[in-house]
Design an enzyme around this catalytic site. Structure first.
Site, PDB file in Angstrom:
ATOM      1  N   HIS A 128       0.822  -1.217   0.000  1.00 32.82           N
ATOM      2  CA  HIS A 128       0.000   0.000   0.000  1.00 32.82           C
ATOM      3  C   HIS A 128       0.860   1.272   0.000  1.00 32.82           C
ATOM      4  CE1 HIS A 128      -3.758  -2.237   0.653  1.00 32.82           C
ATOM      5  NE2 HIS A 128      -3.060  -2.990   1.479  1.00 32.82           N
TER       6      HIS A 128
ATOM      7  N   ASN B  26     -10.291  -3.227   1.784  1.00 36.53           N
ATOM      8  CA  ASN B  26      -9.898  -3.222   0.380  1.00 36.53           C
ATOM      9  C   ASN B  26     -11.117  -3.024  -0.503  1.00 36.53           C
ATOM     10  OD1 ASN B  26      -7.129  -3.753   0.865  1.00 36.53           O
ATOM     11  ND2 ASN B  26      -7.484  -5.961   0.940  1.00 36.53           N
TER      12      ASN B  26
ATOM     13  N   HIS C   7      -4.651   0.948  11.876  1.00 35.27           N
ATOM     14  CA  HIS C   7      -4.410  -0.269  12.668  1.00 35.27           C
ATOM     15  C   HIS C   7      -5.751  -0.958  12.895  1.00 35.27           C
ATOM     16  CE1 HIS C   7      -2.942  -3.154  15.388  1.00 35.27           C
ATOM     17  NE2 HIS C   7      -2.901  -2.455  16.500  1.00 35.27           N
TER      18      HIS C   7
END
Length: 716
Positions: free
Chosen positions: A102, A175, A367
């Site tokens: 990413h 995603n 996170h």
């Protein structure tokens, strides 16, 4: 006789230690400006550079930044040149480690507004309270490529959202696909090593079309379903604004009454789900590597704010954690929307671009374990590994444990964490106590067992071991479900993608193994790919009784919104400029952008009228436009005879885009070899005022699917 100095400092109210005579550093921003949240008298942010004079990092005014300090006009540079040393040293340390995955990303600020109907399943206030607005920061990204790689490669796209809630920060790190390649996080380094460039030559960049990737996929059949998504049109989105997002994993949500549900998160784009075609994506990689990044920023600047609705698939929290026979802890499986509809619970609007890419988009730290009361993780093995990996990554990238103090990462909730010191500590903690229980600070801070985050008590049993549940062993049923859910033109694109990718592999053994796997998904697909590769088609061995999920197809049933669509109008000097004005009037209320394309820059003129040229044939390609119009008065002009005009029209035709010609513009189409009777190709008489109406439906359908089907040799 000497005496110790008397400590006359007042003691605190509990009779403990004397109150210290301390003072914190002055309340100033990172550039020396007094800290006023609203900015200084000139309205400048306290985080921004301050003053109009060039200074060193210590605030010393600099006399000259163009010449080093030397011993004489032609002598050596002196070590005492503090400005040179500071400037070069800082420059040498400007870069931080890029993300392993990413790395290539784009971000934006926005707001999430809750509908309130989620209160029945979660106590999380930002979802449960009707009308509550929560600030967000979203980062979109590719996965495999480096920071400098193109936007439009075939790849998974990251869709990570940071919710700055009043109860703490919640990160939904997902995603644009609802599944992943692997079932267990222990394989994550392996799949990424396989997908990254080969270590000997460091090629190919940001691509999966190479041996190691397909060797891994063919050897790990759990990847078959995700590979179908990666070879579909969803892996080359038209825009971040037309991209779905998914939380991938199953979460456990807890309501205010303590009841729990198993939930999957979805982002549904207001503009619909649309993609590029493969040739278009390849052209964009060279003509505009920043295609998606530019599209997002331009849309926000133009006021066409991207929107997504947040949806939940809510399922019972049963002991076996399955739904309709689907293991909800398996990240390679979806729950079809036909079995469990997506309930829309709020809307997110992105309305501001970052002020500084590095400070915000690059330093933002997501996170999976950033949770709030009412949202919990499950025992999905991939999710469990991510709980460790994301935190560990930030420690390396951002230089230590205090990354949450960076402006883009700071919670919008009070923080009293008893964490101390560490690299880049910017908080100035007061007092001497950083532990509990304590008597010196009133036993503060207090815990919150009633309204804080309390982990849901779920039973755990079984023997220690490296287990592989039986329910994780079906690797082909949902891959077949995906294939059966595609329309014929989408299937053609998918088969072509497999043929292209495997055709780039040097190992025939890898190609054969992958085609054999495809034969367990669909015999026709395996045969098409095998034929393209010059291999014998293997015998099909597919799962029985698989029902398709029409929700997985991207082909729209009816026209959707047209916000941010772009129409390019080819206009020549002396041509019909009224067509440009008419299109702006007819399509402007829908948020459609009309751009003038000419053979030269500056302006095009007809009589006393003129239009500013937005693009020239030298600076544009077909990828910029969702529709192309050739204005009347263009035939016979240098614009019409330029080969680049023909290429632009031919590409638009092959990519299924709407094409219109007014008056003698039809001659230009014929010169370019465009069939004027083809689907989505319109020829109108000079002066026709129906041009805007003609294009509206085509733009809403995204492409001419009938034409794309004909070009692919399949039925619509």
């Amino acid at each position: 006789m000497s005496h110790a100095p008397r400590d006359d400092r007042p003691t605190d109210e509990r009779g403990g230690l004397p109150q210290p005579r301390t003072s914190a550093p002055a309340d100033r921003g990172p550039t020396g400006c007094p800290w006023h949240p609203g900015g200084d008298d000139a309205g400048r942010s306290p985080r921004a550079q301050s003053g109009d004079r060039l200074t060193t990092a210590q605030g010393l005014r600099v006399d000259d930044t163009d010449h080093s300090l030397t011993a004489g006009p032609r002598g050596p540079v002196l070590l005492e040149d503090h400005h040179l040393r500071e400037k070069i040293t800082h420059f040498d340390h400007e870069r931080i480690p890029e993300r392993v995955v990413h790395a290539r990303g784009a971000g934006a600020h926005g707001t999430f507004r809750a509908y309130g109907n989620a209160a029945s399943v979660t106590r999380a206030a930002f979802l449960a309270e009707e009308g509550r607005e929560t600030d967000v920061f979203v980062r979109f990204s590719t996965v495999l490529g480096s920071r400098g790689s193109p936007d439009t490669v075939r790849d998974v796209r990251g869709f990570a959202t940071k919710f700055y809630t009043a109860e703490g920060t919640f990160d939904l790190v997902g995603n644009n696909f609802p599944v992943f390649f692997i079932q267990d996080a222990v394989k994550f380094p392996d799949i990424i090593h396989a997908g990254k460039p080969h270590p000997d030559r460091e090629i190919p960049q940001a691509q999966s079309a190479h041996d190691t990737f397909w060797d891994f996929i063919s050897s790990h059949t759990e990847s078959t379903h995700m590979a179908m998504w990666a070879m579909s049109d969803r892996a080359i989105p038209r825009s971040y604004r037309t991209m779905e997002g998914f939380g991938v994993h199953t979460f456990r949500l807890q309501a205010a009454d303590g009841t729990t549900s198993l939930v999957k998160f979805h982002w549904k784009p207001a503009l619909g789900v649309h993609s590029l075609v493969w040739e278009e994506a390849q052209i964009a990689q060279g003509a505009d590597p920043d295609f998606h990044r530019r599209d997002l920023a331009d849309a926000i600047d133009a006021g066409a704010f991207p929107q997504w609705e947040l949806g939940l698939q809510v399922m019972p929290d049963t002991p076996d954690e399955t739904f309709e026979g689907i293991d909800l802890l398996d990240p390679t499986k979806i729950v079809p929307e036909e079995l469990c509809p997506v309930q829309r619970v709020g809307v997110m609007t992105l309305h501001a671009n970052p002020t500084n890419y590095f400070a915000e988009t690059e330093q933002v730290a997501f996170h999976v374990d950033h949770l709030v009361p009412g949202i919990h993780v499950t025992n999905d093995p991939l999710m469990q590994g991510r709980l460790f990996s994301y935190l560990d990554t930030q420690l390396t990238r951002l230089g230590g444990p205090n990354f949450a103090q960076l402006p883009v990462n700071r919670p919008h909730a009070p923080v009293n964490d008893m964490l101390r010191d560490g690299m880049h500590q910017t908080a100035v903690h007061e007092g001497v106590v950083a532990y509990k229980p304590n008597a010196l600070d009133g036993d503060l801070p207090t815990a919150s067992p009633e309204d804080g985050f309390v982990t849901v008590a779920t039973p755990v049993e079984g023997s220690k071991g490296r287990h592989h549940p039986v329910s994780f062993t079906d690797h082909f049923t949902q891959a077949r479900l995906f294939w059966l859910s595609m329309t014929p033109v989408e299937k053609a694109h998918l088969a072509e993608a497999y043929t292209f990718e495997l055709g780039k592999c040097a190992s025939e053994g890898v190609r054969q193994a992958m085609v054999a796997n495809l034969a367990r998904v669909d015999g026709g697909l395996a045969e098409q790919v095998a034929t393209g590769l010059g291999l014998p088609a293997p015998q099909a061995d597919v799962p029985d009784d698989v029902e398709p999920s029409p929700a997985l197809s991207q082909v729209p049933a009816e026209p959707g919104r047209r916000d941010g669509r772009v129409v390019g109008v080819l206009v020549a000097d002396g041509g019909d400029l009224a067509a440009v004005a008419h299109l702006r009037e007819a399509l402007g209320d829908d948020g459609v952008v009309v751009r003038v394309v000419a053979a030269h820059g500056g302006q095009v003129a007809t009589g006393g009228e003129h239009e500013t040229v937005d693009r020239t044939l030298l600076t544009t390609r077909s990828i910029e436009y969702d529709a192309v119009v050739v204005a009347d008065g263009t035939a016979g002009n240098p614009l019409a005879m330029d080969g680049r005009t023909h290429v632009l029209l031919q590409e638009a035709y092959r990519h299924g885009k709407a094409i219109a010609a007014v008056g003698d513009g039809a001659q230009v189409l014929q010169q370019a070899g465009i069939p004027t009777g083809a689907p989505g190709v319109h020829v109108l008489e000079a002066g026709a005022e129906s041009l805007g109406d003609t294009l509206q439906a085509d733009l809403g359908m995204h492409r001419s699917w009938e034409r794309l089907a004909a070009l692919a040799g399949v039925r619509p």
